[in-house]
Design an enzyme around this catalytic site. Structure first.
Site, PDB file in Angstrom:
ATOM      1  CB  CYS B  64      -0.994   0.059   1.247  1.00 15.74           C
ATOM      2  SG  CYS B  64       0.209   0.023   2.823  1.00 15.74           S
ATOM      3  CB  CYS B  67       6.807   0.749   4.517  1.00 16.99           C
ATOM      4  SG  CYS B  67       5.940  -0.466   5.378  1.00 16.99           S
ATOM      5  CB  CYS B 175       3.565  -6.690   2.425  1.00 17.71           C
ATOM      6  SG  CYS B 175       2.016  -5.966   2.934  1.00 17.71           S
ATOM      7  CB  CYS B 224       1.452  -3.240   9.252  1.00 19.31           C
ATOM      8  SG  CYS B 224       0.188  -3.139   7.758  1.00 19.31           S
ATOM      9  CG  HIS B 270       1.476  -6.186  28.222  1.00 19.13           C
ATOM     10  ND1 HIS B 270       0.226  -5.603  28.336  1.00 19.13           N
ATOM     11  CD2 HIS B 270       1.567  -6.806  29.082  1.00 19.13           C
ATOM     12  CE1 HIS B 270      -0.255  -5.890  29.738  1.00 19.13           C
ATOM     13  NE2 HIS B 270       0.720  -6.626  29.999  1.00 19.13           N
ATOM     14  CB  CYS B 273       1.472  -0.474  27.150  1.00 17.61           C
ATOM     15  SG  CYS B 273       0.057   0.236  26.799  1.00 17.61           S
ATOM     16  CB  CYS B 293      -5.568  -2.268  30.392  1.00 18.62           C
ATOM     17  SG  CYS B 293      -4.540  -3.620  29.594  1.00 18.62           S
ATOM     18  CB  CYS B 299      -4.540  -4.846  23.423  1.00 21.53           C
ATOM     19  SG  CYS B 299      -2.935  -3.982  23.379  1.00 21.53           S
ATOM     20  CB  CYS B 308       5.535   0.317  19.576  1.00 19.72           C
ATOM     21  SG  CYS B 308       5.477  -0.378  17.978  1.00 19.72           S
ATOM     22  CB  CYS B 320      -1.289   1.359  18.292  1.00 21.24           C
ATOM     23  SG  CYS B 320      -0.464   1.294  16.573  1.00 21.24           S
ATOM     24  CB  CYS B 327      -0.946  -3.750  20.074  1.00 20.52           C
ATOM     25  SG  CYS B 327       0.505  -4.517  19.246  1.00 20.52           S
ATOM     26  CB  CYS B 330       1.231  -4.770  12.609  1.00 22.98           C
ATOM     27  SG  CYS B 330       2.404  -3.136  13.147  1.00 22.98           S
TER      28      CYS B 330
END
Lengths: 270, 383
Positions: B64, B67, B175, B224, B270, B273, B293, B299, B308, B320, B327, B330
């Site tokens: 798509c 990235c 991908c 992703c 996690h 987070c 949460c 999640c 992340c 996210c 989450c 991805c």
């Protein structure tokens, strides 16, 4: 072993048996309750307390199951390795005789036939030949496997890179999971968490079967007292227990008749 | 900033960056964002480059372009600054270059100044480039690769040609790394047969390189989309020779080819987070839009290996779960199948005839309870 005061009262569970069972039961209950707290977010306890209790109960359960119980099983029997293995097979492994008993129990459940004795005491040797309910023998094997599975899956939930003596056990477990998890459309960690949950439910199920089906019976309550406290069984209560009596000694004709003064009626059989 | 990071920064300040061993360098890369890293060491980086420029060929397969958008959205440095600092020649990038495919009677025409098809062939011919692949590679139907055709040839053919001569291969985005959404379970998945560069889902024997018989190591940067820092810092490390290919790869990549510095095997999203405190208190959102949460909303952070929650996104301001979305794992090789349904707790997935573990277990426990009750009554009655 028979206490001297009452020859019909025998030791069913040793002190170690009782200790192991009690620790096992308490640890299992703590693990189930704190585990569901962590999983479902029950609000009766803080996460950290639940986790701390969980982590205290884990080594207790494993030590009992992997050290104390095997020690009990193999130390209680006399003789060499073969005798110990034979004792283990007779007492803990589901065999043909257990299958017959289980069949009779199922028939009894549906109103056919008597509930069979599952505890067999041998008066000659002064030991039990077998004492566990046949269903328990099945559960023991499944439970042993379940404890192993839940311990392994618990390691990576506890810590992904857990190592023992420098061996990357956590990584090995995750790698092993990678071989299986994709078949379930899961990642390795996801698979182990699901497995941990399934095993937890199994222990709840087992608890109900063990306590509910086996023990929720007034005539079996004598075994509650035995496993948690006294360790004794009174064999004069014949429900579920059978005593193997010494076989009458077979005398030969010459032994019976060689003294002409004896008559057959005077021969005393042992 | 934690004491550990302060110490590391202090240590790095007093060291010659170029003499850092790989381990320290990778630590620095893990701790810094691309901005800090490139800004701090700009001079050294530029002067360190032994070659005038590093060519990058960035190919797009079935994807798509998310990235590419992600790296373009990397605000500071932006892609131009990063390229400049790393002295990179982004020689070919289909969505950024000016050229386009020109064909007459099915044949490419004009020169590489205007025709991208000729340009990419010339670049591949020249060699000495880093290949970045974005998007999955179609192998179907029947191994022809015709489900993804760019210009007048299959992407499978172009990828094979480029991969064979590349100095290094980076697969960017889920991908390209594992097939991602394009190879998710579906009625047509088997026919289209999309592959990742070195893996298809968790299976390394089904990567397109293996299919083509090309044996080259690959660095996977899943996501992703993939985080701009993950892409820029990995490319930077490769260009600077801090990641020596293939010698270092075994120690810096996990079993799925991901740099462990960004995708730690011993760490999940996690754990850091911003909503973790709610989890610890057992407070869960039951519907989207709350502040607690997100686990019960499906999640997958407890299963996702990525930084992340430390690095954050969009200029390190959010991520996210912070923005309210569970989450979706991805970065994991099985994505999206292993994360589906996205908004259903992982343990609530159907495992047998659509029933989940909870339902099946409760049924078993319920049945055992009923049996125990009946059994108890019968025994008490002496039957």
């Amino acid at each position: 072993m028979k206490p001297k005061d009452n020859p019909m009262v025998v030791e069913r569970y040793t002190v170690l048996d009782r200790t192991a069972h009690t620790i096992h039961a308490v640890a299992m209950l703590v693990l189930i309750i704190t585990g569901f707290k962590i999983y479902a977010g029950w609000d009766f306890m803080s996460f950290h307390n639940a986790r701390a209790l969980h982590m205290i109960a884990v080594p207790a359960l494993l030590a009992v199951n992997w050290i104390l119980i095997p020690y009990n099983i193999f130390s209680v029997s006399e003789g060499g390795v073969q005798e110990k293995i034979a004792h283990f097979m007779d007492h803990y492994v589901f065999g043909p005789e257990d299958a017959k008993r289980l069949n009779a129990i199922i028939l009894n459940f549906f109103g056919k036939g008597e509930y069979p004795a599952f505890t067999i005491y041998d008066e000659v040797s002064g030991h039990y030949k077998t004492k566990l309910h046949p269903l328990m023998k099945i559960l023991i094997v499944i439970e042993g496997t379940a404890i192993f599975v839940i311990a392994v899956s618990g390691i990576v939930i506890y810590r992904l890179d857990w190592a023992l003596l420098g061996l990357p056990i956590g990584s090995w477990i995750l790698s092993a999971g990678d071989l299986v998890a994709p078949a379930f459309n899961m990642s390795s960690l996801q698979f182990y968490r699901a497995l941990h949950l399934v095993m937890t439910y199994f222990f709840v199920f087992e608890l109900i079967v063990h306590v509910g089906i086996l023990e929720f019976n007034p005539h079996v309550w004598k075994y509650h007292k035995a496993i948690f406290w006294s360790g004794k069984e009174d064999l004069s209560d014949s429900r579920y227990a059978e005593i193997v009596k010494p076989k009458p000694k077979q005398l030969s004709d010459s032994e019976i008749w060689h003294e002409s003064s004896d008559t057959p009626s005077e021969v005393v059989k042992d | 900033m934690s004491t550990g990071i302060k110490n590391l920064l202090h240590t790095l300040d007093s060291l010659d960056f170029l003499k850092l061993d790989r381990r320290t360098f990778m630590k620095a890369v893990g701790v810094f964002g691309a901005t800090t890293f490139l800004g701090t060491y700009k001079t050294e980086i530029v002067s360190a480059l032994e070659f005038a420029e590093t060519k990058i060929i960035w190919l797009h397969g079935a994807e798509c372009t998310g990235c590419s958008e992600s790296i373009l959205n990397g605000g500071n440095p932006d892609i131009v600054q990063a390229i400049s600092k790393l002295n990179v020649n982004l020689a070919y990038h289909e969505t950024l270059l000016a050229q386009q495919g020109l064909f007459v009677d099915g044949e490419p025409v004009n020169t590489s100044e205007l025709n991208s098809e000729l340009l990419v062939d010339e670049l591949i011919e020249e060699g000495n480039y880093i290949l970045v692949v974005e998007g999955a590679i179609a192998n179907g139907p029947d191994g022809s690769g015709r489900y993804c055709v760019i210009g007048n040839r299959t992407f499978k053919e172009l990828f094979g040609k480029a991969a064979a001569r590349a100095n290094a291969i980076l697969a960017v985005g889920t991908c390209a790394t594992y097939g991602g959404i394009t190879c998710a379970d579906s009625a047509i998945a088997e026919v289209t047969d999309y592959r990742g560069v070195a893996f298809t889902k968790e299976n390394s024997s089904k990567g397109m390189l293996t299919e083509l018989g090309i044996h080259k190591p690959v660095i996977n940067i899943p996501g992703c989309p993939a985080h701009p820092d993950w892409i820029l810092l990995t490319i930077g490390a490769v260009i600077l020779g801090k990641i020596k290919i293939p010698d270092d790869l075994e120690t810096i990549l996990d079993q799925y080819g991901r740099p462990t510095v960004f995708f730690p095997t011993d760490h999940t999203v996690h754990e850091n987070c911003p909503r973790r405190g709610y989890y610890d208190r057992g407070e869960f959102d039951e519907q989207i839009g709350g502040e607690k949460c997100l686990w019960k909303l499906g999640c997958k952070a407890p299963y996702s290996h990525a930084d992340c929650a430390i690095r954050r996104w969009n200029g390190s301001v959010s991520m996210c779960t912070q923005a309210g979305s569970p989450c979706i794992a991805c970065v994991e090789p099985g994505f999206p199948d292993s994360a589906r349904p996205f908004y259903v707790e992982a343990e609530d997935k159907g495992v047998l005839l659509g029933a989940n573990i909870d339902t099946l277990s409760k049924a078993a426990v319920g049945a055992a309870t009923v049996l125990a009750g009946v059994h108890a009554v019968r025994r008490m009655k002496g039957e």
